[in-house]
Design a protein around this motif. Sequence first.
Motif, PDB file in Angstrom:
ATOM      1  N   THR A 106      -0.303   3.741   6.699  1.00 45.62           N
ATOM      2  CA  THR A 106      -1.222   3.261   5.680  1.00 45.62           C
ATOM      3  C   THR A 106      -1.789   4.431   4.878  1.00 45.62           C
ATOM      4  O   THR A 106      -1.937   4.353   3.666  1.00 45.62           O
ATOM      5  N   GLY A 107      -2.049   5.540   5.552  1.00 47.48           N
ATOM      6  CA  GLY A 107      -2.594   6.703   4.867  1.00 47.48           C
ATOM      7  C   GLY A 107      -1.663   7.205   3.779  1.00 47.48           C
ATOM      8  O   GLY A 107      -2.078   7.469   2.651  1.00 47.48           O
ATOM      9  N   ILE A 108      -0.384   7.327   4.110  1.00 47.78           N
ATOM     10  CA  ILE A 108       0.576   7.819   3.109  1.00 47.78           C
ATOM     11  C   ILE A 108       0.753   6.773   2.009  1.00 47.78           C
ATOM     12  O   ILE A 108       0.908   7.111   0.836  1.00 47.78           O
ATOM     13  N   THR A 109       0.673   5.502   2.386  1.00 46.08           N
ATOM     14  CA  THR A 109       0.767   4.448   1.375  1.00 46.08           C
ATOM     15  C   THR A 109      -0.293   4.657   0.305  1.00 46.08           C
ATOM     16  O   THR A 109      -0.005   4.624  -0.893  1.00 46.08           O
ATOM     17  N   TYR A 110      -1.535   4.873   0.750  1.00 51.89           N
ATOM     18  CA  TYR A 110      -2.605   5.090  -0.216  1.00 51.89           C
ATOM     19  C   TYR A 110      -2.356   6.354  -1.033  1.00 51.89           C
ATOM     20  O   TYR A 110      -2.616   6.403  -2.222  1.00 51.89           O
ATOM     21  N   SER A 111      -1.834   7.372  -0.376  1.00 59.07           N
ATOM     22  CA  SER A 111      -1.662   8.648  -1.063  1.00 59.07           C
ATOM     23  C   SER A 111      -0.621   8.584  -2.179  1.00 59.07           C
ATOM     24  O   SER A 111      -0.657   9.392  -3.093  1.00 59.07           O
ATOM     25  N   VAL A 112       0.328   7.675  -2.084  1.00 62.33           N
ATOM     26  CA  VAL A 112       1.364   7.621  -3.128  1.00 62.33           C
ATOM     27  C   VAL A 112       1.198   6.399  -4.038  1.00 62.33           C
ATOM     28  O   VAL A 112       1.992   6.197  -4.947  1.00 62.33           O
ATOM     29  N   LEU A 113       0.151   5.627  -3.791  1.00 65.98           N
ATOM     30  CA  LEU A 113      -0.037   4.375  -4.524  1.00 65.98           C
ATOM     31  C   LEU A 113      -0.040   4.583  -6.039  1.00 65.98           C
ATOM     32  O   LEU A 113       0.578   3.828  -6.779  1.00 65.98           O
ATOM     33  N   ASP A 114      -0.731   5.614  -6.504  1.00 65.02           N
ATOM     34  CA  ASP A 114      -0.800   5.849  -7.945  1.00 65.02           C
ATOM     35  C   ASP A 114       0.499   6.434  -8.480  1.00 65.02           C
ATOM     36  O   ASP A 114       0.853   6.238  -9.634  1.00 65.02           O
ATOM     37  N   ARG A 115       1.187   7.173  -7.608  1.00 68.82           N
ATOM     38  CA  ARG A 115       2.386   7.858  -8.079  1.00 68.82           C
ATOM     39  C   ARG A 115       3.548   6.909  -8.327  1.00 68.82           C
ATOM     40  O   ARG A 115       4.327   7.104  -9.249  1.00 68.82           O
ATOM     41  N   VAL A 116       3.685   5.866  -7.478  1.00 68.81           N
ATOM     42  CA  VAL A 116       4.864   5.012  -7.615  1.00 68.81           C
ATOM     43  C   VAL A 116       4.899   4.292  -8.962  1.00 68.81           C
ATOM     44  O   VAL A 116       5.970   4.066  -9.517  1.00 68.81           O
ATOM     45  N   ALA A 117       3.719   3.955  -9.477  1.00 72.35           N
ATOM     46  CA  ALA A 117       3.698   3.253 -10.759  1.00 72.35           C
ATOM     47  C   ALA A 117       4.157   4.177 -11.882  1.00 72.35           C
ATOM     48  O   ALA A 117       4.819   3.747 -12.817  1.00 72.35           O
ATOM     49  N   VAL A 118       3.826   5.458 -11.766  1.00 69.28           N
ATOM     50  CA  VAL A 118       4.234   6.417 -12.787  1.00 69.28           C
ATOM     51  C   VAL A 118       5.733   6.694 -12.677  1.00 69.28           C
ATOM     52  O   VAL A 118       6.452   6.728 -13.671  1.00 69.28           O
ATOM     53  N   ASP A 119       6.206   6.881 -11.437  1.00 69.64           N
ATOM     54  CA  ASP A 119       7.609   7.249 -11.230  1.00 69.64           C
ATOM     55  C   ASP A 119       8.542   6.046 -11.208  1.00 69.64           C
ATOM     56  O   ASP A 119       9.757   6.193 -11.119  1.00 69.64           O
ATOM     57  N   LYS A 120       7.976   4.855 -11.196  1.00 68.81           N
ATOM     58  CA  LYS A 120       8.753   3.611 -11.156  1.00 68.81           C
ATOM     59  C   LYS A 120       9.663   3.545  -9.934  1.00 68.81           C
ATOM     60  O   LYS A 120      10.882   3.425 -10.023  1.00 68.81           O
ATOM     61  N   ILE A 121       9.017   3.660  -8.777  1.00 62.84           N
ATOM     62  CA  ILE A 121       9.723   3.527  -7.500  1.00 62.84           C
ATOM     63  C   ILE A 121       8.997   2.463  -6.686  1.00 62.84           C
ATOM     64  O   ILE A 121       7.774   2.525  -6.551  1.00 62.84           O
ATOM     65  N   PRO A 122       9.712   1.455  -6.180  1.00 63.90           N
ATOM     66  CA  PRO A 122       9.003   0.448  -5.390  1.00 63.90           C
ATOM     67  C   PRO A 122       8.474   1.031  -4.064  1.00 63.90           C
ATOM     68  O   PRO A 122       9.145   1.822  -3.414  1.00 63.90           O
ATOM     69  N   LEU A 123       7.259   0.635  -3.725  1.00 66.21           N
ATOM     70  CA  LEU A 123       6.626   1.072  -2.483  1.00 66.21           C
ATOM     71  C   LEU A 123       6.521  -0.156  -1.592  1.00 66.21           C
ATOM     72  O   LEU A 123       5.837  -1.120  -1.934  1.00 66.21           O
ATOM     73  N   VAL A 124       7.249  -0.152  -0.494  1.00 60.64           N
ATOM     74  CA  VAL A 124       7.295  -1.328   0.371  1.00 60.64           C
ATOM     75  C   VAL A 124       6.576  -1.032   1.671  1.00 60.64           C
ATOM     76  O   VAL A 124       6.875  -0.047   2.348  1.00 60.64           O
ATOM     77  N   THR A 125       5.603  -1.861   2.018  1.00 60.12           N
ATOM     78  CA  THR A 125       4.836  -1.647   3.233  1.00 60.12           C
ATOM     79  C   THR A 125       4.850  -2.943   4.022  1.00 60.12           C
ATOM     80  O   THR A 125       4.135  -3.869   3.686  1.00 60.12           O
ATOM     81  N   MET A 126       5.678  -3.005   5.055  1.00 60.22           N
ATOM     82  CA  MET A 126       5.790  -4.259   5.806  1.00 60.22           C
ATOM     83  C   MET A 126       4.801  -4.278   6.952  1.00 60.22           C
ATOM     84  O   MET A 126       4.917  -3.533   7.913  1.00 60.22           O
ATOM     85  N   GLY A 127       3.816  -5.136   6.798  1.00 67.60           N
ATOM     86  CA  GLY A 127       2.871  -5.303   7.895  1.00 67.60           C
ATOM     87  C   GLY A 127       1.813  -4.223   7.963  1.00 67.60           C
ATOM     88  O   GLY A 127       1.187  -4.054   8.995  1.00 67.60           O
ATOM     89  N   TYR A 128       1.598  -3.459   6.930  1.00 66.75           N
ATOM     90  CA  TYR A 128       0.520  -2.475   6.919  1.00 66.75           C
ATOM     91  C   TYR A 128       0.184  -2.207   5.454  1.00 66.75           C
ATOM     92  O   TYR A 128       0.673  -2.904   4.575  1.00 66.75           O
ATOM     93  N   GLY A 129      -0.590  -1.185   5.204  1.00 68.83           N
ATOM     94  CA  GLY A 129      -0.849  -0.799   3.820  1.00 68.83           C
ATOM     95  C   GLY A 129      -1.976  -1.599   3.195  1.00 68.83           C
ATOM     96  O   GLY A 129      -2.833  -2.143   3.885  1.00 68.83           O
ATOM     97  N   ARG A 130      -1.957  -1.648   1.890  1.00 72.67           N
ATOM     98  CA  ARG A 130      -3.054  -2.238   1.146  1.00 72.67           C
ATOM     99  C   ARG A 130      -2.871  -3.738   1.031  1.00 72.67           C
ATOM    100  O   ARG A 130      -1.946  -4.211   0.385  1.00 72.67           O
ATOM    101  N   THR A 131      -3.786  -4.498   1.631  1.00 67.35           N
ATOM    102  CA  THR A 131      -3.629  -5.951   1.680  1.00 67.35           C
ATOM    103  C   THR A 131      -3.612  -6.573   0.293  1.00 67.35           C
ATOM    104  O   THR A 131      -2.750  -7.396  -0.011  1.00 67.35           O
ATOM    105  N   ASP A 132      -4.550  -6.171  -0.577  1.00 68.86           N
ATOM    106  CA  ASP A 132      -4.646  -6.871  -1.862  1.00 68.86           C
ATOM    107  C   ASP A 132      -3.478  -6.543  -2.790  1.00 68.86           C
ATOM    108  O   ASP A 132      -3.353  -7.137  -3.846  1.00 68.86           O
ATOM    109  N   ALA A 133      -2.598  -5.632  -2.378  1.00 70.03           N
ATOM    110  CA  ALA A 133      -1.394  -5.379  -3.165  1.00 70.03           C
ATOM    111  C   ALA A 133      -0.462  -6.581  -3.150  1.00 70.03           C
ATOM    112  O   ALA A 133       0.517  -6.627  -3.888  1.00 70.03           O
ATOM    113  N   ALA A 134      -0.758  -7.571  -2.301  1.00 72.80           N
ATOM    114  CA  ALA A 134       0.038  -8.799  -2.298  1.00 72.80           C
ATOM    115  C   ALA A 134      -0.052  -9.500  -3.654  1.00 72.80           C
ATOM    116  O   ALA A 134       0.792 -10.328  -3.979  1.00 72.80           O
ATOM    117  N   ASP A 135      -1.079  -9.185  -4.429  1.00 76.93           N
ATOM    118  CA  ASP A 135      -1.187  -9.725  -5.780  1.00 76.93           C
ATOM    119  C   ASP A 135      -0.325  -8.878  -6.713  1.00 76.93           C
ATOM    120  O   ASP A 135      -0.750  -7.834  -7.199  1.00 76.93           O
TER     121      ASP A 135
END
Lengths: 440, 355
Positions: A106-135
């Motif tokens: 979850t920590g690394i998920t948060y750390s790259v959260l802003d970067r993936v949108a810039v780099d256009k790479i999907p960030l997949v977190t199965m069963g962890y990570g940021r809950t409200d990202a389900a939206d």
Amino acid sequence: MQFSKTLMLGATVAGLLTTGFAVAQEQYIGLPSYRVGAYAAGGTALYGGWIDYMQMLNQRDGGVGGVKLTWEECETEYNNARGVECYERMKNRGPTGNTVFQPLSTGITYSVLDRVAVDKIPLVTMGYGRTDAADGRVFPWVFPLITTYWSQNTAKIKFIGQQEGGMDKLKGKKIVNLYHDSAYGNETIPVLNAQAERYGFTIVHIPVAHPGNEQQSQWLRIRQERPDWVILRGWGVMNPTAIRTAARTGFPREKIVGVWWSGSEEDVIPAGDAAKGYIAAGFNVAGKNFPVVQEIEKHVYAKNLGNMEDKSRVGSVLYNRGVVHGIITVEAIRKAQEKYGTGKSLTPEQVRWGFENLDIDEARLAELGAEGFLPPLKTSCENHEGSGMVKFQQWDGTRWNVITDWIEADQELVRPMIEASAAAYAAEKGITPRDCSKEM
Amino acid sequence: MLYREAGQFKASYMQDQQIFPIRQDQIGFWAMIAFFFLVVPVIANQYWLQAILIPVLIFSLAALGLNILTGYCGQLSLGSAAFMAVGAFATYNFMLRVDGIPFIAALLLGGLCAAAVGILFGLPSLRIKGFYLAVATLAAQFFIVWVLVKFGWFSNYSTSGVITAQAVTIFGYTFTTPESKYLLTLSIVVVLALLAKNMVRSSTGRKWMAVRDMDVAAEVIGIRLMHTKLQAFAISSFYCGVAGALYAYMYLGTVEPEGFNLDLSFRILFMIIIGGVASILGSFIGAAFIVLLPVFLNIMMHSAIGAFVPANVAANLELIIFGALIIFFLIVEPHGLARLWQLTKEKLRIWPFPH
């Protein structure tokens, strides 16, 4: 013997890589794995299962849609800064860049959260990570697939309701939420409170300080509270300690329900006999008697290409969770190939579309040899979670036995909370949510 | 030969008191500054800027902060990561709650909050010393992270206690590209490092060192212990706090309180031990060593033997080599890598006639 084996393995891998480069039809997947440190047991099994699944496809089908899967590991040590370095290092590798980033932290998920949108790479977190990202309207690049912590919690209360003989029977019951005192542990408190209000049970939150290898006082308090159920929201060494202390204070283990990070062999075996009867949730089940695991044994381990050094861990909960990661990642690539064409490397942006339009139904699961192995999954532009279903397994002292069918989450309760949280995030960051009717 | 100071005369006090009294050092320093400000943004790619240089600079600043406290003032601290967290969360709250506050102001206020918290947790240092003080600062480490998770106000009621850095705008320019973030980080770090260098060679620093070397003697010659120790705690925490805010705003973007755990505090402590205790240069070298070496080893392992060894073995081997190298350097040079540079300089001054 061992040496010649590793040499052979190395030669095969090297061979694979060179042929891959020669044809240039490959799909590169960067794996930010962790094989050292406190969580190495989880990392080796999860990434091992994932790699084995991809290896199996390469061996059996020559990849996906004529495209060979290639991968590279980068050691994160479960450390945020190292995770970011791995992300940056791998993002432009391969013919089209890193297809997907799945850090299992979850920590690394948060750390790259802003970067993936810039780099256009999907960030997949199965069963962890940021809950409200389900939206998916606010987080187009993030996929907390299968189920989030909040969904899982409602499923857990449903399970307890089933055991009690109906949700109306929950009235007047008392449930203790024994949680790891961290962001991870705190995350479900609002959902539990909302449910307690709705169903009329009492909820008592008891924190355990990290790492949680001493829980005498907590369990004494639990004994005083005399709850009907205990929800164990543990992590690492906290889980076996909780189970052992429960046994010492005489709390029945059949009344303890763990989350999926408390429900692997690594959590119960250290507790020994005390763990007998303990129940845990999981979005995948344990065991080898699934065609997909048997295919891996046949095409990978029979040829000595397996990633796991300890072969007895094949079929464990975490290994199988790795296989689930493999299956879903490959299905997303397959889906994207349907739209953008097979036989060539896809860009991460195209694969993102695949993740957003996943539709793995029962029939598809049967084809994959994974019926009952993971829940059916259907994602959309709005819904990046896709399923929300979990099964419950009980430990009998030697192995996990599945004791329920897929239990669905209470989306009615969770979804508005997710949307509210995502909207707050969007407002804070100045993001305009996507209009999903315009997406295809 | 090249590094000879013969013929360089000091004709005024100003000249005598420069940071770099030797002309070659001055030239070297300005060349380095020019290189990092002008050349690096042009030649470095995104990976180098975002994954290597920015974190090294930020950790250098944090190590610098700890070095002021531990290296110069002799107060062992295990709370650096917690002070970083205070800086990050305070800056976030200033940006969030004060409309139109300039980023630099929020950053400095965040640093000041960290300084205030640092003073609070520095109070025990008046009574206890050495390892016992380390235990007291350990309390800061756990307490601060706990408070940030426990009270939702600090993270604007995010369910998981996570904060997301707002966009940074200075004079209408928004810092989004890696180059601009790197330059901003570099500027802040350079300014603060120069300030630190001047502090440690002025009366402030001499007081710290007097307290470090023998506090009874320092008191006898008229140095106020309480004032000096708390000042060191405040300044050290300020540096850590600014580093924490940069960590959130320039590097990660989204941070959770657990990111600032004891592990990070230890890493910062290792940076100053490896780099050089009581050395400004050492803070930079130490940070570079601790941040870069594991990455370098990981890349080396993959390209050299990655194909022949199981991944588990390779990953553990990296750690073993990393540890062995730390031990090796500490045996060869117990005073840190900065001391190696100092020795080299001394040798160079008399080279090629060592006698």
